[in-house]
Design an enzyme around this catalytic site. Structure first.
Site, mmCIF file in Angstrom:
data_model
loop_
_atom_site.group_PDB
_atom_site.id
_atom_site.type_symbol
_atom_site.label_atom_id
_atom_site.label_comp_id
_atom_site.label_asym_id
_atom_site.label_seq_id
_atom_site.Cartn_x
_atom_site.Cartn_y
_atom_site.Cartn_z
ATOM 1 N N ASP A 186 24.950 45.447 48.140
ATOM 2 C CA ASP A 186 25.007 43.988 48.209
ATOM 3 C C ASP A 186 23.822 43.399 48.979
ATOM 4 O O ASP A 186 23.231 42.411 48.545
ATOM 5 C CB ASP A 186 26.312 43.531 48.868
ATOM 6 C CG ASP A 186 27.532 43.816 48.016
ATOM 7 O OD1 ASP A 186 27.375 44.127 46.816
ATOM 8 O OD2 ASP A 186 28.645 43.735 48.555
ATOM 9 N N ASP A 197 31.913 47.917 55.135
ATOM 10 C CA ASP A 197 32.157 48.044 53.694
ATOM 11 C C ASP A 197 30.991 48.810 53.052
ATOM 12 O O ASP A 197 29.851 48.347 53.096
ATOM 13 C CB ASP A 197 32.286 46.656 53.068
ATOM 14 C CG ASP A 197 32.626 46.698 51.589
ATOM 15 O OD1 ASP A 197 32.747 47.808 51.027
ATOM 16 O OD2 ASP A 197 32.792 45.615 50.994
ATOM 17 N N HIS A 250 35.381 42.800 53.562
ATOM 18 C CA HIS A 250 34.988 43.439 52.303
ATOM 19 C C HIS A 250 34.191 42.473 51.439
ATOM 20 O O HIS A 250 34.249 41.257 51.601
ATOM 21 C CB HIS A 250 36.237 43.918 51.549
ATOM 22 C CG HIS A 250 36.999 44.948 52.321
ATOM 23 N ND1 HIS A 250 36.586 46.251 52.425
ATOM 24 C CD2 HIS A 250 38.129 44.854 53.066
ATOM 25 C CE1 HIS A 250 37.436 46.920 53.178
ATOM 26 N NE2 HIS A 250 38.383 46.090 53.585
ATOM 27 N N CYS A 251 33.451 43.051 50.506
ATOM 28 C CA CYS A 251 32.630 42.321 49.553
ATOM 29 C C CYS A 251 33.427 41.170 48.949
ATOM 30 O O CYS A 251 34.582 41.368 48.601
ATOM 31 C CB CYS A 251 32.192 43.296 48.469
ATOM 32 S SG CYS A 251 31.267 42.552 47.130
ATOM 33 N N PRO A 252 32.865 39.999 48.862
ATOM 34 C CA PRO A 252 31.483 39.600 49.158
ATOM 35 C C PRO A 252 31.319 38.951 50.536
ATOM 36 O O PRO A 252 30.277 38.377 50.827
ATOM 37 C CB PRO A 252 31.200 38.573 48.068
ATOM 38 C CG PRO A 252 32.502 37.841 47.926
ATOM 39 C CD PRO A 252 33.569 38.913 48.118
#
Length: 78
Positions: free
Chosen positions: A46, A40, A13-15
């Site tokens: 992103d 994600d 998941h981010c980041p």
């Protein structure tokens, strides 16, 4: 021309997808292509922002077989 490098960050998941892609791109020659496989949904936003901020080129992106696929080209030096 070198074959594209594939980076599988599915499940992260981010980041983390962008951070891992940035690390991979730093180790590549200018003009090299990186294919990133991610799950994600935030990765879409992103990677667009990442390309705009770093100068790496987002060549293509889309969904395939239940995951997202991004193709990035490493920027030229300088």
């Amino acid at each position: 021309m070198e074959e594209p490098v594939t980076l599988d960050v599915r499940g992260l998941h981010c980041p983390l997808p962008v951070l891992k892609a940035n690390k991979a791109l730093r180790g590549m020659k200018p003009g090299g292509e990186l294919v990133v496989l991610a799950t994600d949904p935030a990765a879409v936003k992103d990677f667009h922002a990442f390309a705009g901020e770093t100068g790496h080129e987002l060549l293509a992106w889309g969904e395939e077989e239940g995951h997202l696929r991004f193709v990035l080209r490493r920027k030229a030096e300088g």
